[in-house]
Design an enzyme around this catalytic site. Structure first.
Site, PDB file in Angstrom:
ATOM      1  N   HIS B  70      12.101  55.037  94.070  1.00 44.71           N
ATOM      2  CA  HIS B  70      12.481  55.404  95.233  1.00 44.71           C
ATOM      3  C   HIS B  70      12.357  56.755  95.612  1.00 44.71           C
ATOM      4  O   HIS B  70      12.367  57.221  96.739  1.00 44.71           O
ATOM      5  CB  HIS B  70      13.791  54.698  95.262  1.00 44.71           C
ATOM      6  CG  HIS B  70      14.599  55.028  96.724  1.00 44.71           C
ATOM      7  ND1 HIS B  70      14.257  54.169  97.746  1.00 44.71           N
ATOM      8  CD2 HIS B  70      15.499  55.806  97.260  1.00 44.71           C
ATOM      9  CE1 HIS B  70      15.163  54.328  98.828  1.00 44.71           C
ATOM     10  NE2 HIS B  70      15.758  55.411  98.548  1.00 44.71           N
ATOM     11  N   SER B 120      13.618  52.444 104.765  1.00 43.20           N
ATOM     12  CA  SER B 120      13.969  50.969 104.251  1.00 43.20           C
ATOM     13  C   SER B 120      15.319  50.977 103.688  1.00 43.20           C
ATOM     14  O   SER B 120      15.890  51.966 102.871  1.00 43.20           O
ATOM     15  CB  SER B 120      12.778  50.474 103.422  1.00 43.20           C
ATOM     16  OG  SER B 120      13.047  51.217 102.015  1.00 43.20           O
ATOM     17  N   HIS B 121      16.133  49.902 103.832  1.00 42.54           N
ATOM     18  CA  HIS B 121      17.319  49.637 103.126  1.00 42.54           C
ATOM     19  C   HIS B 121      17.476  48.225 102.792  1.00 42.54           C
ATOM     20  O   HIS B 121      18.330  47.515 103.010  1.00 42.54           O
ATOM     21  CB  HIS B 121      18.597  50.324 103.937  1.00 42.54           C
ATOM     22  CG  HIS B 121      19.465  50.913 103.112  1.00 42.54           C
ATOM     23  ND1 HIS B 121      20.958  50.979 103.261  1.00 42.54           N
ATOM     24  CD2 HIS B 121      19.329  51.931 102.146  1.00 42.54           C
ATOM     25  CE1 HIS B 121      21.480  52.036 102.401  1.00 42.54           C
ATOM     26  NE2 HIS B 121      20.475  52.478 101.667  1.00 42.54           N
ATOM     27  N   ARG B 142      21.169  60.955 109.092  1.00 38.86           N
ATOM     28  CA  ARG B 142      21.415  62.275 108.359  1.00 38.86           C
ATOM     29  C   ARG B 142      19.999  62.943 108.215  1.00 38.86           C
ATOM     30  O   ARG B 142      19.955  64.119 108.190  1.00 38.86           O
ATOM     31  CB  ARG B 142      22.292  61.928 107.425  1.00 38.86           C
ATOM     32  CG  ARG B 142      23.494  61.684 107.531  1.00 38.86           C
ATOM     33  CD  ARG B 142      24.647  61.879 105.846  1.00 38.86           C
ATOM     34  NE  ARG B 142      24.117  60.802 105.035  1.00 38.86           N
ATOM     35  CZ  ARG B 142      24.445  59.718 105.214  1.00 38.86           C
ATOM     36  NH1 ARG B 142      25.174  59.049 106.053  1.00 38.86           N
ATOM     37  NH2 ARG B 142      23.844  58.959 103.999  1.00 38.86           N
ATOM     38  N   ASN B 529       5.855  55.956 109.089  1.00 42.14           N
ATOM     39  CA  ASN B 529       5.499  54.650 108.711  1.00 42.14           C
ATOM     40  C   ASN B 529       6.721  54.202 107.498  1.00 42.14           C
ATOM     41  O   ASN B 529       7.328  55.220 106.968  1.00 42.14           O
ATOM     42  CB  ASN B 529       4.185  54.386 107.879  1.00 42.14           C
ATOM     43  CG  ASN B 529       3.920  55.378 106.770  1.00 42.14           C
ATOM     44  OD1 ASN B 529       4.584  55.384 105.847  1.00 42.14           O
ATOM     45  ND2 ASN B 529       3.106  56.478 107.152  1.00 42.14           N
ATOM     46  N   GLY B 566       6.836  59.610 106.419  1.00 44.76           N
ATOM     47  CA  GLY B 566       6.820  57.975 105.962  1.00 44.76           C
ATOM     48  C   GLY B 566       7.743  57.725 104.886  1.00 44.76           C
ATOM     49  O   GLY B 566       8.430  58.603 104.192  1.00 44.76           O
TER      50      GLY B 566
END
Lengths: 223, 769
Positions: B70, B120-121, B142, B529, B566
């Protein structure tokens, strides 16, 4: 004429309320929640948002803010006050308007263009409308269901203090489709929908909301 | 909140004795749970090599989160470089900040700059839909603030399993309420987004969040810590035990609880939008007062990330004292404080003489602010806790020099069969009554029906600058009230097309977002993206990924607009089954005056309806094949980016001349669906004759790219058709607006009421009124 717009931490629609005041021809004056100073304004708008996060209860903490002590005192002397959405909740919590706003019947936040009927054109904020006129302004709230006890409702209806009603049924389940009410002297008005978002066809559904701001200008000028 | 000791064996959690650098040096053989923290043997060995000793617990926590997929992009890095390689100087000309910063920034004219980003989450939102989605919004906002910008709008591309699946009923209402609950409380209009249902997302919903911010060009702030003696100030919420391990555990591995034989924490962070709203206003006041040298938000990997990134981007070292960090829980270890993903925190670098003024602004907003360290000489990041040094590392090794993998890439054996399974063999409706029934069935299908059930839970009005929002193709927001200058933004992805051909699919997603921006009258300017894919350890997924990246980068080069940033989300899969490859593409456009934005649909009666672009027999991967036949196979529609560019230029020119009365992009569901939406959204009916020379079914349901419906005043139609002709854009007048509903040739007329019932009824029926 100077219209004050209060900013609490968590207030969101202060810029919109100030813009609406200016568009109507007034000077918009920023008021800060922690101050004890109304800066000589001729009217006050308590705008929408989530003041202090609406923790405890929507509007409950804001109603105790230093600036609200000044607003309550000035309102008792007849200063015109308009509470929009969270501002309406704050005015109810502060005891300036009767009743309360609770969670929408469907439990969801609702944002839509809403038709309202102006039920009273005899407040300082609605003098420019005609009674029975229908207007379209955005509604956007999660705790917008107006409730009051039977005696209060009878008093409001009897004295013509229901100022706005939802047309086609209240989407939030408000009692008697009530969208906005006034104080006995017609100088304090609170409503859940957002007239300050309906002042320009570019950014709102209509310009109907401007009528509240021009009305108060007319009322103050005439006084 | 559960305890970190559940995740890490007792050897790490030793409350009574600090695992200091000194202690680490003297106990080289102490076993460390690096595997449980997601590190491979060779990665752990490399850390020991860098440090010349075993890492302390705190260092191990930092490296493990920062070297996670991540945070480090270790599997994607080698592919993402292609974006840089394909960006020309000309494309870079208006970019003020690009890939590698918190968010990309482009100059948009009149001294304004705009920053935007999608993140993304996904995994947190599957575990805890409300908080996962809410903190997704909080995090991206943030990121935008960390560039020095005022956030001005949000939009959320969402993807779920089948609309009628029980798990969708669990996840979707919470996600939508979380997006609304957090975003509405921040006072940010939600202007767009997507809601897509597909069996491919069952068990792996995608919750992507976009934020757009604006600023004066001179107010751009970048994340770096420089100037020896400058203070490091942590401000915003207190640091607690929430979200610990969120990045390394949740975002880097599938959440198969038994994978390691031990329980993992579903430690989704908890958001407080009120604190964030106050933080936004506080930050903007700090920026305007010139009190900030560098700034970084605290998101994934918390202080580990913020301190190591700030320090490695600066020109010196940094010292941080964890003993002064305001905490929510007692007895937190250094590793916990560094890993905590407590929300609503920012970290600023401030000149010593500005600290008092900085603190005064924070006090005005009741925001907790603490000097936790300072920029030092040298090149080490040193962090102390309980009087002992617990971290002493070269910050670049944490933030930037993580492992880089060349994962095996291989086109899967099933791809040929998938592409061979074309939609031609599917029975097509032929008679007028069959076609009519199919129009209604499509309009009511979950992917094409009205999104009002979702979008009515979002505030689109706040701040009074929204000139266009859902159900329009594109969100349009004014950034300058004097000049009317504004931006348009759209996010799109047809993942079914991407599954059939990831290179073409990514380009089709780009083309659609680009076209949507153009449809509003804006000029496309920049691309971001959010690349959602399955496991990078699966060669076929890596093939999909590398193809999509190349398709997108090549497409951007051809259109001449840069990718400014992105996000990559891997491991979106359950067992061996990966999600549909989903490169969500966001395109940002500029419009010099939002007052001339083109409204959506049939906005008036008596206008000529003109279809722009060429329609071919392209039903593979279409929504029709999905809805009617549950079929996915063949090859996606042809991509012609030169034609897209000609179309966009035509729309910009015609819009500038005020020729366009209304517009609507053709995409999922083809012309039939576009007509239905144009009638319902615009509020006027139409009489339509299908384009000449085409089979009626193909004319209505083909999903050929590069097509748009526009309306022009009847008196202007000849001039407009001539303009289209000289622009090289196929154009055909297919009808006239007015009357009730939709009248298509010999089909029994479809009344507006009938269309509305079909289009608006589906989501309320599925998810409750």
């Amino acid at each position: 004429m100077r219209i004050g717009v209060i900013t609490f931490p968590g207030t969101l629609d202060d810029a919109d309320a100030a813009r609406a005041a200016r568009r109507a021809g007034a000077d918009a004056v920023a008021l800060w929640h922690g101050d004890h100073d109304l800066r000589g304004v001729d009217a006050v708008v308590v705008p929408g948002g989530f003041s202090y996060g609406d923790y405890l209860r929507a509007g409950a903490i804001a109603s105790q803010a230093p600036i609200m002590r000044e607003v309550v005192e000035a309102a008792r002397r007849g200063l015109p006050v308009l509470g929009i959405c969270n501002g309406f909740q704050i005015l109810c919590e502060a005891g300036l308007l009767p009743g309360a706003l609770v969670r929408n019947a469907g439990l969801h936040f609702i944002c839509r263009d809403q038709t309202l009927r102006v039920e009273s054109a005899s407040t300082v904020w609605t003098g420019g409308f005609t009674t029975g006129q229908e207007i379209v302004v955005p509604l956007k709230s999660g705790e917008g269901r107006y409730v009051a006890d039977a005696a209060t409702l009878a008093e409001l209806e009897g004295e013509g203090r229901v100022v706005f009603r939802y047309v086609g049924g209240a989407p939030n389940g408000a009692t008697a489709d009530i969208a906005g009410v006034a104080s006995a002297d017609g100088r304090i008005v609170g409503l859940m929908p957002h007239p300050e978002h309906a002042i320009d066809p570019l950014t709102g559904p209509t310009t109907d909301g401007l009528g509240l701001f021009t009305s108060v200008l007319g009322a103050v000028a005439a006084a | 909140m559960a305890d970190y000791s559940d995740v890490v064996t007792g050897t790490v959690r030793q409350l009574d004795s600090v695992d200091s650098v000194e202690r680490a040096a003297s106990t080289p053989d102490q076993p460390q749970p690096y595997v449980e923290l997601g590190l491979k043997d060779d990665e752990y060995a490399r850390i020991r090599d860098i440090l010349g000793r075993r890492p302390t617990d705190a260092e191990l926590a930092m490296y493990s989160v920062m070297w996670s997929e991540h945070c480090s992009y270790k599997s994607s890095k080698v592919h993402l470089r292609y974006f840089g390689e394909t960006t020309t100087e000309e494309m870079r000309a208006k970019m003020l900040a690009g890939i590698g910063e918190n968010a990309g920034v482009v100059e948009v004219g009149d001294g304004w700059a705009v920053t935007f980003k999608v993140e993304s989450h996904n995994h947190p939102s599957y575990v805890e839909p409300y908080q996962g989605a809410a903190t997704g919004v909080g995090g991206i906002v943030r990121d935008i603030m960390a560039m020095g910008a005022r956030p001005i709008a949000v939009a959320d591309p969402l993807r779920f399993g089948p609309a009628d699946a029980p798990d969708t009923a669990r996840v979707l209402p919470g996600v939508v309420a979380g997006v609304g609950g957090y975003g509405n409380s921040l006072g940010l209009p939600n202007i767009g987004g997507e809601v897509v249902f597909d069996a491919g997302y069952a068990g792996n919903p995608l919750v992507n969040a976009m934020c757009v911010g604006s600023m004066r060009v001179e107010d751009l702030h970048l994340a770096f810590a420089s100037g020896t003696g400058n203070k490091i100030i942590l401000f915003g919420a207190r640091t607690g035990l929430d979200g610990i391990g969120g990045v390394s555990v949740l975002a880097s591995e599938t959440f198969d609880a038994d994978a390691g034989g031990r329980k993992k924490l579903p430690s989704v962070q908890v958001g407080d939008p009120f604190t964030e709203k106050v933080l936004i206003e506080c930050c903007l006041e700090l920026f305007h007062a010139g009190l900030v040298v560098g700034i970084q938000d605290l998101g994934g990997a918390g202080l580990s990330c913020a301190t190591s990134e700030l320090a490695s981007a600066g020109d010196g070292g940094m010292h941080v004292d964890l003993d002064v960090v305001p905490l929510r829980a007692e007895g937190m270890t250094a590793a916990e404080i560094l890993s905590s993903e407590s929300q609503e925190r920012m970290c600023a670098v401030v000149r010593p003489e500005d600290v008092d003024a900085f603190m005064a602004v924070c006090a005005k907003w009741d925001t907790i602010a603490t000097v936790i360290g300072e920029v030092t000489d040298g090149d080490r990041l040193r962090i102390s806790h309980r009087g002992e040094t617990v971290v002493d590392v070269p910050p670049r090794t944490v933030a930037h020099d993580g492992p880089v993998y060349e994962r095996p890439v291989g086109r899967g054996a099933g791809q040929d069969a998938l592409q061979a399974d074309v939609a031609d063999r599917l029975p097509r409706p032929a008679s007028p009554s069959e076609l009519r029934a199919e129009i209604l069935r499509m309009a009511a299908s979950p992917n094409l029906c009205s999104r009002a059930w979702v979008t009515e839970q979002y505030d689109r009005y706040v701040r009074g600058n929204t000139a266009s929002a859902q159900p329009a193709d594109t969100g349009v927001v004014r950034i300058d009230e004097e000049t009317g200058r504004g931006i348009a933004v759209s996010t799109d992805c047809n993942a079914r097309f991407t599954a059939l051909d990831p290179y073409a699919g990514a380009q089709l997603a780009l083309a659609e977002a680009y076209r949507n921006v153009a449809v509003s009258g804006a000029v496309p300017a920049a691309v971001t993206n959010c690349l959602n894919f399955g496991s990078p350890e699966d060669p076929h997924v890596m093939w999909q990924f590398s193809q999509a990246v190349r398709g997108l980068a090549d497409g951007c080069a051809q259109l001449g607009i840069p990718v400014t940033g992105g996000n990559v989300s891997f491991y979106n899969q359950t067992g061996d089954r990966a999600i549909l490859p989903t490169p969500v593409i966001g395109v940002l456009g500029v419009i010099d005056d939002v007052a001339r934005r083109v409204r959506s649909g049939f906005t008036g009666a008596g206008d000529a309806v003109v279809l722009l672009g060429a329609t071919r027999d392209e039903l593979d991967g279409s929504e029709w094949a999905h809805v009617v036949h549950d079929h996915l196979g063949g090859l996606p529609p042809a991509v012609d980016l030169a034609a897209e560019q000609r179309l966009a230029e035509l729309l910009a020119a015609a819009s500038a001349e005020g020729e366009l009365r209304g517009s609507h992009d053709l995409s999922d569901g083809g012309l039939a669906q576009a007509l239905v939406e144009a009638v319902l959204v615009g509020g006027n009916g139409a009489e339509v004759a299908l384009p000449a020379g085409l089979d009626p079914f193909v004319a209505m349901f083909s999903e050929s790219a590069g097509r748009v419906l526009v309306t022009v005043a009847a008196a202007d139609v000849d001039a407009f058709l001539a303009r289209a002709g000289s622009a090289g854009v196929p154009a055909e007048r297919i009808g006239t607006t007015g009357g009730d509903g939709l009248r298509i040739e010999t089909l029994t007329p479809l009344s507006a009421e009938e269309l509305r019932e079909a289009w608006e009824g589906t989501l309320p029926r599925l998810f409750g009124v």
